[in-house]
Design a protein around this motif. Structure first.
Motif, short mmCIF file in Angstrom:
data_model
loop_
_atom_site.label_atom_id
_atom_site.label_comp_id
_atom_site.label_asym_id
_atom_site.label_seq_id
_atom_site.Cartn_x
_atom_site.Cartn_y
_atom_site.Cartn_z
N ILE A 2 0.84 -1.19 0.00
CA ILE A 2 0.00 0.00 0.00
C ILE A 2 0.88 1.24 0.00
O ILE A 2 1.77 1.40 0.83
N MET A 3 0.61 2.15 -0.93
CA MET A 3 1.37 3.38 -1.03
C MET A 3 0.79 4.43 -0.09
O MET A 3 -0.41 4.48 0.15
N THR A 4 1.67 5.27 0.44
CA THR A 4 1.21 6.39 1.26
C THR A 4 0.67 7.49 0.34
O THR A 4 0.88 7.48 -0.87
N TYR A 5 -0.03 8.45 0.96
CA TYR A 5 -0.55 9.57 0.16
C TYR A 5 0.60 10.32 -0.53
O TYR A 5 0.47 10.74 -1.68
N GLU A 6 1.70 10.49 0.18
CA GLU A 6 2.85 11.18 -0.39
C GLU A 6 3.41 10.42 -1.58
O GLU A 6 3.74 11.01 -2.61
N ASP A 165 -5.66 13.45 9.00
CA ASP A 165 -4.71 14.52 9.33
C ASP A 165 -3.29 14.19 8.87
O ASP A 165 -2.30 14.51 9.55
N ASP A 166 -3.18 13.58 7.68
CA ASP A 166 -1.87 13.22 7.13
C ASP A 166 -0.99 14.47 6.99
O ASP A 166 -1.41 15.51 6.49
N GLU A 167 0.26 14.33 7.39
CA GLU A 167 1.17 15.49 7.45
C GLU A 167 1.51 16.02 6.06
O GLU A 167 1.60 17.24 5.85
N PHE A 168 1.69 15.15 5.07
CA PHE A 168 2.02 15.60 3.71
C PHE A 168 0.82 16.30 3.07
O PHE A 168 0.98 17.34 2.43
N ILE A 169 -0.36 15.74 3.25
CA ILE A 169 -1.57 16.37 2.72
C ILE A 169 -1.78 17.74 3.38
O ILE A 169 -2.19 18.71 2.72
N ASP A 170 -1.48 17.82 4.68
CA ASP A 170 -1.58 19.10 5.39
C ASP A 170 -0.68 20.14 4.73
O ASP A 170 -1.10 21.27 4.47
N TRP A 171 0.56 19.76 4.44
CA TRP A 171 1.49 20.69 3.78
C TRP A 171 0.97 21.11 2.41
O TRP A 171 0.97 22.30 2.06
N LEU A 172 0.50 20.15 1.61
CA LEU A 172 0.05 20.44 0.25
C LEU A 172 -1.18 21.35 0.26
O LEU A 172 -1.25 22.31 -0.51
#
Length: 408
Positions: A2-6, A165-172
């Motif tokens: 499974i791939m992460t959102y990032e 609350d994924d950290e990469f999605i938060d940044w994007l």
């Protein structure tokens, strides 16, 4: 594995898919053609910016679009930004939104759209008639300047919850919402302090002289129409209202298309109570109810929804006709497009595709005179011959092959 959102957003294959989707329908533009010439280099630049978190928003073009009788302020973003939006929305966000929203929320979703929303409205009318006849009421509601007044903090919080609350999605999302901020340096301190609570009108805002927009104050409200992420936000942002009506109050005959919505009920008092509770939830989200357009009408009367006029008769038959303003608007639009085709600004094929789609939606709703006059106008403007044979519209050019489209 499974791939992460990032990993999904940074994957070259998904970025390439986003590129293919972002240039669809705009290959005639000079900026798109320049991008296509070096698309691999640009795709890897986007990938590097995502991996290194150096992504920034590109320059935008602003213009106005006349749609469904309204003037809408549109913001066009560069291909690079559209690639990121397509990957974020197509691969991740929209599938998550689909699982959360009600079935009768049809705007801006593949496989749904305005035609399905009209069908759902008619289905609700028929089902209502079986239970209550044509006695009762419909509450039609409208959100005032809906996209202009979406509060960034709330919208971002709602979207982040879909991604745990994924950290990469938060940044994007932070980067993208930074591009939505509105320069309100022209406001006084008192106006600025209350700007999130007041109705913001982007069309009026664009009339403000650029000299007054000095970058001293920014309002974190309003999303850009024309941006794919804004469409996804518009679908999901009022979902608490949708869920309240459908599930908390158990109302079957409710639907929403972007900022337009309706509720059917045999009780006028129930509709008034629902409206008060919708106002309460809307206030929490900074959504403003347009009370001039929000009204309760008898279900046996004549009313308009999504530019179609409806009447539910005593026998249960649904009478519907196109709003004459829509035909008038299309006539004006065709005349303007004919000039652009003649000047080489846009290809004729784009106009024909648009006209076929529009006729597919409204052909059966027009009177014979409206059809005849509109088809004759099209023939005269574009030097075509149009005939209807066995429910098929045949558009023929003397120097080209004939083009056919089946009337629904």
């Amino acid at each position: 594995m499974i791939m992460t959102y990032e990993e999904i957003l940074c994957d070259a294959n998904t970025l390439y898919a986003g590129y293919k989707a972002s240039i669809k329908g705009s290959k005639w533009k000079e900026s798109t053609q320049r991008f296509i010439l070096n698309f691999l280099r640009y795709i890897f630049e986007v990938q590097d910016d995502l991996i290194n978190r150096t992504l920034t928003n590109g320059p935008v073009d602003e213009f106005e679009l006349h749609e469904r009788g309204k003037i809408r302020p549109i913001t066009s973003i560069p291909v690079k930004d559209r690639i990121v939006r397509h990957v974020l929305c197509d691969q991740l966000l929209v599938p998550k939104i689909r699982r959360k929203i009600i079935y009768d929320n049809c705007a801006s979703l593949k496989g749904r759209g305005i035609s399905m929303q009209r069908k759902r409205f008619e289905i609700h009318l028929r089902k209502y008639y079986k239970l209550y006849g044509n006695d009762g009421y419909i509450l039609f509601g409208d959100f005032s300047k809906f996209y202009d007044n979406i509060i960034h903090e709330i919208a971002k919080k709602e979207l982040l919850e879909l991604f745990e609350d994924d950290e990469f999605i938060d940044w994007l999302l932070t980067v993208i919402f930074d591009g939505f901020k509105v320069d309100v340096s022209y406001m006084s301190d008192d106006e600025y302090a209350s700007c999130l609570d007041e109705v913001f009108n982007k069309l009026e805002y664009r009339k403000i002289p650029k000299s007054k927009l000095t970058g001293e104050k920014f309002m974190e409200k309003s999303v850009n129409m024309g941006d794919q992420l804004s469409q996804a936000i518009g679908i999901y942002y009022p979902h608490r209202i949708d869920n309240y009506v459908k599930y908390v109050r158990g109302i079957k005959f409710y639907g929403r298309y972007s900022d337009d919505w309706y509720i059917m009920s045999p009780s006028k008092e129930e509709l008034l109570d629902l409206l008060e509770n919708i106002k309460r939830i809307a206030h929490e989200y900074g959504i403003h109810i347009n009370m001039k357009k929000t009204r309760i009408v008898k279900i046996s009367g004549t009313y308009k929804f999504l530019q179609i006029k409806y009447t539910l008769t005593e026998s249960g038959k649904i009478m519907k006709r196109i709003n004459p303003d829509r035909v008038y608007t299309m006539r004006r639009k065709l005349k303007k497009l004919a000039v652009k085709v003649e000047n080489g600004e846009i290809p004729y094929e784009n106009v024909e595709g648009m006209f076929k789609g529009w006729m597919g939606d409204f052909y059966k709703l027009m009177s014979r005179t409206q059809r005849k006059d509109l088809l004759e106008l099209y023939e005269g403007l574009f030097n075509k011959t149009i005939t209807i044979v066995k429910k098929k519209m045949i558009i023929k050019d003397r120097s080209q092959q004939e083009s056919t489209w089946e009337v629904a």
